[in-house]
Design an enzyme around this catalytic site. Structure first.
Site, PDB file in Angstrom:
ATOM      1  N   THR A  63     -19.948  16.480 -49.904  1.00 57.79           N
ATOM      2  CA  THR A  63     -20.019  16.187 -51.329  1.00 57.79           C
ATOM      3  C   THR A  63     -21.358  16.609 -51.922  1.00 57.79           C
ATOM      4  OG1 THR A  63     -20.882  13.952 -50.897  1.00 57.79           O
ATOM      5  CG2 THR A  63     -18.491  14.186 -51.098  1.00 57.79           C
ATOM      6  N   LYS A  95     -29.707  17.560 -49.778  1.00 56.72           N
ATOM      7  CA  LYS A  95     -30.876  18.407 -49.501  1.00 56.72           C
ATOM      8  C   LYS A  95     -32.164  17.724 -49.958  1.00 56.72           C
ATOM      9  CE  LYS A  95     -28.411  22.842 -49.802  1.00 56.72           C
ATOM     10  NZ  LYS A  95     -27.115  22.399 -50.400  1.00 56.72           N
ATOM     11  N   ILE A  97     -35.792  16.798 -50.469  1.00 55.64           N
ATOM     12  CA  ILE A  97     -36.967  17.671 -50.395  1.00 55.64           C
ATOM     13  C   ILE A  97     -38.067  17.076 -51.273  1.00 55.64           C
ATOM     14  CG2 ILE A  97     -35.922  19.218 -52.119  1.00 55.64           C
ATOM     15  CD1 ILE A  97     -37.583  21.489 -50.839  1.00 55.64           C
ATOM     16  N   ASP A  98     -38.772  16.092 -50.706  1.00 50.94           N
ATOM     17  CA  ASP A  98     -39.843  15.432 -51.445  1.00 50.94           C
ATOM     18  C   ASP A  98     -40.723  14.704 -50.436  1.00 50.94           C
ATOM     19  OD1 ASP A  98     -41.350  14.261 -53.592  1.00 50.94           O
ATOM     20  OD2 ASP A  98     -39.562  14.397 -54.855  1.00 50.94           O
ATOM     21  N   ASN A 101     -42.102   8.782 -49.087  1.00 46.95           N
ATOM     22  CA  ASN A 101     -41.856   7.555 -49.838  1.00 46.95           C
ATOM     23  C   ASN A 101     -40.726   7.733 -50.849  1.00 46.95           C
ATOM     24  OD1 ASN A 101     -42.668   4.789 -50.715  1.00 46.95           O
ATOM     25  ND2 ASN A 101     -43.174   5.870 -52.612  1.00 46.95           N
ATOM     26  N   ARG A 247     -15.151  27.067 -52.066  1.00 48.15           N
ATOM     27  CA  ARG A 247     -14.209  27.678 -53.002  1.00 48.15           C
ATOM     28  C   ARG A 247     -12.996  28.291 -52.323  1.00 48.15           C
ATOM     29  NH1 ARG A 247     -18.875  30.777 -56.273  1.00 48.15           N
ATOM     30  NH2 ARG A 247     -19.990  30.244 -54.361  1.00 48.15           N
TER      31      ARG A 247
END
Length: 277
Positions: A63, A95, A97-98, A101, A247
């Site tokens: 999802t 995904k 990506i930081d 915390n 798709r």
């Protein structure tokens, strides 16, 4: 990195050190499917309808929950019920990506409540090791009630043209997976990473990371936005354990028939790889 891709799913499940990967291989063997359908639809009704119709033929539904225009408790409860009904896992392609915390709060807090319903999540390691450490820390916390029913895939490579997820980035993905192997179950990559050589880490005897390959499409080689497709046979031949098709299935004239075709081709490719008939 060692590869156990020549072994059957049953053999890998029997000795796998990661509980969620073990369950995934058992599902694949029981249903004779290695298909993950990427359900990139925009309403809860469409998502649940696809999950119910395609559920018998897939091992995982992937999802992008933040593209839904009407995400609610109905979405969560409906998806969980269908996963149980049809015996598939849920992979939220967030995904992450930081900094650590922030991703902890995105995963286990916040409006999307991802940890409550997604068995599998993924992350990019562009922020460094801390992102993997943070997610693994959350999953092993005393107040995290989902425990071994949750796992992480590291986005080690991408199928888009010009992707920068190569070289040292991919090698570091392997290093971090080894360090946090209790939570990291494998990779999203275009191939087996068995030939990746690291100066930082080395494989253990029981190492068996699961490989998911995106961009699988029977009838198309790519799109206008740089996506590059593989067939089920080519993806499995390059080391994929599970093929991700979007798709090619959900946008087909008959999504159920398409899912059955991907199931057939993916399973035949798997049997050929492990020496079955």
């Amino acid at each position: 990195m060692s590869s156990k891709s020549q072994l059957t799913y049953t053999a890998r499940a029997s000795k796998h050190p990661n509980a969620l990967a073990k369950r995934l291989f058992e599902i694949a063997e029981a249903k004779k499917t290695n298909v993950t359908v990427s359900a990139d639809v925009t309403t809860t009704k469409e998502l649940l309808d696809l999950a119910d119709r395609l559920g018998p033929y897939i091992a995982v539904i992937k999802t992008h929950i933040d593209i839904l225009s009407d995400f609610s408790d109905e979405t969560i409860e409906g998806l969980k019920a269908l996963a149980q009904k049809h015996n598939f896992l849920i992979f939220e392609d967030r995904k992450f990506i930081d900094i650590g915390n922030t991703v902890q709060k995105q995963y286990h807090r916040g409006t999307l409540r991802i940890s409550e319903w997604a068995h599998i999540i993924n992350c990019s390691i562009l922020p460094g090791e801390g992102i993997v450490e943070a997610l693994a820390q959350t999953a092993s916390a005393p107040d995290f009630s989902y425990g071994p029913e949750r796992g992480l895939l590291i986005l080690a490579e991408m199928t888009s043209k010009g992707s920068l997820a190569t070289g040292q980035y991919t090698t570091s993905s392997v290093d971090y997976a080894r360090k946090y192997k209790n939570f990291v179950m494998g990779f999203v990559s275009t191939r087996s990473l068995g030939e990746v050589q690291s100066e930082v880490s080395s494989p253990s005897d029981e190492e068996d990371f699961v490989v998911f390959t995106t961009g699988v499409n029977i009838s198309s080689k790519g799109d206008k936005l740089g996506q590059q497709y593989q067939t089920p046979a080519s993806a499995i031949g390059r080391g994929a354990d599970f093929i991700i098709a979007g798709r090619g299935i959900y946008a087909a004239p008959d999504p159920v028939q398409a899912a059955q075709q991907y199931q057939k081709e993916g399973w035949e490719a798997y049997l050929a790889r492990v020496g079955g008939n």
